[in-house]
Write a protein that holds these residues in place. Sequence first.
Motif, PDB file in Angstrom:
ATOM      1  N   ASP A 281      -0.683   5.042  -2.874  1.00  0.00           N
ATOM      2  CA  ASP A 281      -0.665   3.573  -1.933  1.00  0.00           C
ATOM      3  C   ASP A 281       0.708   3.260  -2.074  1.00  0.00           C
ATOM      4  O   ASP A 281       1.253   2.531  -2.723  1.00  0.00           O
ATOM      5  CB  ASP A 281      -1.564   2.604  -2.830  1.00  0.00           C
ATOM      6  CG  ASP A 281      -1.716   1.561  -1.933  1.00  0.00           C
ATOM      7  OD1 ASP A 281      -1.096   1.313  -0.758  1.00  0.00           O
ATOM      8  OD2 ASP A 281      -2.735   0.548  -2.118  1.00  0.00           O
ATOM      9  N   GLY A 282       1.636   3.780  -0.896  1.00  0.00           N
ATOM     10  CA  GLY A 282       2.718   3.343  -1.058  1.00  0.00           C
ATOM     11  C   GLY A 282       3.012   2.007  -0.500  1.00  0.00           C
ATOM     12  O   GLY A 282       4.108   1.643  -1.062  1.00  0.00           O
ATOM     13  N   GLY A 283       2.322   1.462   0.204  1.00  0.00           N
ATOM     14  CA  GLY A 283       2.414   0.102   0.666  1.00  0.00           C
ATOM     15  C   GLY A 283       2.523  -0.854  -0.684  1.00  0.00           C
ATOM     16  O   GLY A 283       3.179  -1.829  -0.948  1.00  0.00           O
ATOM     17  N   ARG A 284       1.429  -0.644  -1.722  1.00  0.00           N
ATOM     18  CA  ARG A 284       1.226  -1.374  -2.838  1.00  0.00           C
ATOM     19  C   ARG A 284       2.424  -0.885  -3.547  1.00  0.00           C
ATOM     20  O   ARG A 284       2.957  -2.007  -4.436  1.00  0.00           O
ATOM     21  CB  ARG A 284       0.052  -0.908  -3.522  1.00  0.00           C
ATOM     22  CG  ARG A 284      -0.396  -2.109  -4.310  1.00  0.00           C
ATOM     23  CD  ARG A 284      -1.915  -1.892  -4.776  1.00  0.00           C
ATOM     24  NE  ARG A 284      -2.171  -0.432  -5.093  1.00  0.00           N
ATOM     25  CZ  ARG A 284      -2.288   0.049  -6.307  1.00  0.00           C
ATOM     26  NH1 ARG A 284      -1.967  -0.727  -7.288  1.00  0.00           N
ATOM     27  NH2 ARG A 284      -2.631   1.446  -6.533  1.00  0.00           N
ATOM     28  N   LEU A 285       2.883   0.132  -3.880  1.00  0.00           N
ATOM     29  CA  LEU A 285       3.811   0.585  -4.744  1.00  0.00           C
ATOM     30  C   LEU A 285       5.128  -0.088  -4.548  1.00  0.00           C
ATOM     31  O   LEU A 285       5.930  -0.642  -5.259  1.00  0.00           O
ATOM     32  CB  LEU A 285       4.089   2.130  -5.113  1.00  0.00           C
ATOM     33  CG  LEU A 285       3.009   2.742  -5.521  1.00  0.00           C
ATOM     34  CD1 LEU A 285       3.262   4.501  -5.556  1.00  0.00           C
ATOM     35  CD2 LEU A 285       2.893   2.412  -7.206  1.00  0.00           C
ATOM     36  N   HIS A 286       5.391   0.036  -3.109  1.00  0.00           N
ATOM     37  CA  HIS A 286       6.762  -0.548  -2.440  1.00  0.00           C
ATOM     38  C   HIS A 286       6.621  -1.918  -2.710  1.00  0.00           C
ATOM     39  O   HIS A 286       7.827  -2.574  -3.357  1.00  0.00           O
ATOM     40  CB  HIS A 286       6.727  -0.197  -0.990  1.00  0.00           C
ATOM     41  CG  HIS A 286       7.843  -0.912  -0.250  1.00  0.00           C
ATOM     42  ND1 HIS A 286       8.221  -0.580   0.946  1.00  0.00           N
ATOM     43  CD2 HIS A 286       9.206  -1.405  -0.873  1.00  0.00           C
ATOM     44  CE1 HIS A 286       9.429  -1.036   1.478  1.00  0.00           C
ATOM     45  NE2 HIS A 286       9.894  -1.592   0.609  1.00  0.00           N
ATOM     46  N   LYS A 287       5.838  -2.804  -2.445  1.00  0.00           N
ATOM     47  CA  LYS A 287       5.693  -4.252  -2.673  1.00  0.00           C
ATOM     48  C   LYS A 287       5.848  -4.348  -4.008  1.00  0.00           C
ATOM     49  O   LYS A 287       6.631  -5.531  -4.555  1.00  0.00           O
ATOM     50  CB  LYS A 287       4.318  -4.854  -2.214  1.00  0.00           C
ATOM     51  CG  LYS A 287       4.202  -6.275  -2.338  1.00  0.00           C
ATOM     52  CD  LYS A 287       2.541  -6.900  -1.920  1.00  0.00           C
ATOM     53  CE  LYS A 287       2.553  -8.442  -2.062  1.00  0.00           C
ATOM     54  NZ  LYS A 287       1.351  -8.820  -1.592  1.00  0.00           N
ATOM     55  N   PHE A 289       7.404  -2.910  -6.419  1.00  0.00           N
ATOM     56  CA  PHE A 289       8.820  -2.616  -6.735  1.00  0.00           C
ATOM     57  C   PHE A 289       9.670  -3.621  -6.343  1.00  0.00           C
ATOM     58  O   PHE A 289      10.564  -4.102  -7.196  1.00  0.00           O
ATOM     59  CB  PHE A 289       8.980  -1.479  -5.922  1.00  0.00           C
ATOM     60  CG  PHE A 289      10.303  -0.368  -6.518  1.00  0.00           C
ATOM     61  CD1 PHE A 289       9.714   0.521  -7.341  1.00  0.00           C
ATOM     62  CD2 PHE A 289      11.382  -0.467  -6.297  1.00  0.00           C
ATOM     63  CE1 PHE A 289      10.606   1.424  -7.898  1.00  0.00           C
ATOM     64  CE2 PHE A 289      12.422   0.487  -6.836  1.00  0.00           C
ATOM     65  CZ  PHE A 289      11.848   1.212  -7.763  1.00  0.00           C
ATOM     66  N   VAL A 290       9.375  -4.381  -5.179  1.00  0.00           N
ATOM     67  CA  VAL A 290      10.066  -5.496  -4.792  1.00  0.00           C
ATOM     68  C   VAL A 290       9.961  -6.586  -5.387  1.00  0.00           C
ATOM     69  O   VAL A 290      10.794  -7.464  -6.004  1.00  0.00           O
ATOM     70  CB  VAL A 290      10.162  -5.704  -3.281  1.00  0.00           C
ATOM     71  CG1 VAL A 290      10.795  -6.782  -2.633  1.00  0.00           C
ATOM     72  CG2 VAL A 290      10.727  -4.208  -2.506  1.00  0.00           C
ATOM     73  N   MET A 291       8.555  -7.152  -5.445  1.00  0.00           N
ATOM     74  CA  MET A 291       8.210  -8.495  -5.666  1.00  0.00           C
ATOM     75  C   MET A 291       8.379  -8.646  -7.495  1.00  0.00           C
ATOM     76  O   MET A 291       8.622  -9.800  -7.913  1.00  0.00           O
ATOM     77  CB  MET A 291       6.671  -8.804  -5.794  1.00  0.00           C
ATOM     78  CG  MET A 291       6.382  -8.957  -4.251  1.00  0.00           C
ATOM     79  SD  MET A 291       7.193 -10.224  -3.234  1.00  0.00           S
ATOM     80  CE  MET A 291       6.388 -11.616  -3.921  1.00  0.00           C
TER      81      MET A 291
END
Lengths: 370, 370
Positions: A281-287, A289-291
């Motif tokens: 779930d690249g979207g969840r992991l990316h978010k 990572f950032v947040m």
Amino acid sequence: MEAIVVRRGETSPTVAEVPRPDPEPGEALVRTLRVGVDGTDHEVIAGSHGGFPEGEDHLVLGHEAVGVVVEADGTPFAEGDVVVPTVRRPPVEGTNEYFERGEPDMAPPEACRECGIDGAHGFMSEYFAAPAEYLVPVPEDLAEWGFLVEPVSISEKALEHAAASRSAFEWDPESGLVLGNGSLGLLTLAMLDQRGYDRTYCLGRRDRPDPTIDIIEELGATYVDSRRTPVTEIPEAHESMDFVYEATGYARHAFECIEALAPGGVGALLGVPEPWDFEIDGGRLHKEFVMNNKALVGSVNSNVSHFEAAVETLADFPSWFLDDLVTGVHDLGDYEAAFGDTADGDSASGESAPRHDETTIKTALQFSQI
Amino acid sequence: MEAIVVRRGETSPTVAEVPRPDPEPGEALVRTLRVGVDGTDHEVIAGSHGGFPEGEDHLVLGHEAVGVVVEADGTPFAEGDVVVPTVRRPPVEGTNEYFERGEPDMAPPEACRECGIDGAHGFMSEYFAAPAEYLVPVPEDLAEWGFLVEPVSISEKALEHAAASRSAFEWDPESGLVLGNGSLGLLTLAMLDQRGYDRTYCLGRRDRPDPTIDIIEELGATYVDSRRTPVTEIPEAHESMDFVYEATGYARHAFECIEALAPGGVGALLGVPEPWDFEIDGGRLHKEFVMNNKALVGSVNSNVSHFEAAVETLADFPSWFLDDLVTGVHDLGDYEAAFGDTADGDSASGESAPRHDETTIKTALQFSQI
């Protein structure tokens, strides 16, 4: 002299007669004491990592060595000094910026050779020669454990880079998770303990009773069985981690560890997996990572400064730990025992086949005594 | 006084009459000059990011503000000082370690509120009040551009964290790639130029003629059209990058950028995507990460030190750049124009719908003049 080599086309090590090295100016001749065996050796033997020296059909194995200087040859060393060699050497075509500034560990693979691994002979021979700049002195009373300086230096670098990545804010890590209960994982766990982590965890996939689990618990750490608690569920089952050290080579861990990190946490990646497609779930992991200001650092090899730090670290390890970790030191006549299945991270925590020998953790070959 | 708000259940901003703030002790009252509009505002308006203040049915928008102190109220400021407010405030239940040590930017989302975004009113009103510790002074001659201090501070932090992650070795970045030609991407591109990057690149998915491509080229950077050159092919088409800045919110970029990095390179992730499952070659990416000592840092928000750095950075931008970047400053009577589709990274480089207005890059609302 005798050496342990792997020959082109073969997938097991053998003893071979090779010429005793003739040191060049600026090189010392070293009589080998002990050389450790690790997962990289097994990958090299299997042909999945590294390569032979140019134009040769055999590779002398071994990159975790300790020895005694027998010919100082104008180097700053004296005969009788105990030394550990670093692993990387300049490419055949000559030196480059990474070596010139003392950071060969930062060179890309094509800009270096690695003794005993890729393109240069290693240290599993009665003698080896090395330029003085690639030899790190070790106190004589650490000689028997000196073959652990190299693996510890690998984690010195990874810990240094991880801490650097968090140096732009106040980072005071309390919780640390090591993925992999192989020898590198256990050494790193002991390092986290030494550095004052309040709570440490080590993930593996072995049943009790097991000597690595005994060491984990003796170090005051919590054993996490990945078959019951996958990496992504560790925050709920235990806690989020300020630091995660990946020593499994299991590629899913490189991405799953993002979810195991606490806000402001960092994951150090050490494994070298084969290609493997899988879904995330690249979207969840990316978010995530950032947040939560997370970081990942990849780390390979180590330089002289990390070897020097490793000598200090090794000197501070409790003796029970080293005794329990090193389960076998074998003479040349019994070399095959040293290459038995070891508790290396790659097999200990990934999805590979179950282990054959559950009592071996770390082995070394003994070539001579001090 | 008048404010631009979004109401619960609505998905477009409106002008509302709200009470003029009554500063508490330690707070200054600020007359708002200008407030920038960015992609986060659009996400908040759409309801996909942030949330309303506790117990309220509207949120005053705006987090990129500049204003003039009109009541100093015992703060270190003087009436007439030009100031920019930081964005994060302690949670309703009170302060915490992150705020106490001046690093609210490192707080996890649940440990802070964000003015104009999440749980606290923003600055799109004729006046706002703020504690002195959340106000950063700006030279009067920068007042007209002061609403850019906040977005620049976001990149100040990201660049600081990225450089920190490379501080354990000699890192002298020469090549930099910005993913996303929205206003944040363009500001960051100008910052890389200012910091002496030799070669810079900016990725987008727009056809020429286009004002963002004009700015990219005027900055001496190379425009990379992602429809012709995907991120993974950039090393072959151009070169590997010492630094990659992701400002698209397109989750594939967070992982693909590993392949675009040079040995020892670092990627800074800034986007906040929605969940999205997709396949990666996790084994190859993991190995690449390790063997080439790469790093990724996630970064969100910024603290006072980054705002202070941003003021310096802003003062050094060429005036043509600011003139070209800010395509519209709108009075309250024309507020809807400021919320037209802007060249924000989220839509500029991801897979979202094509843009409607190809001439708008960065807009601001003007509440008063100095």
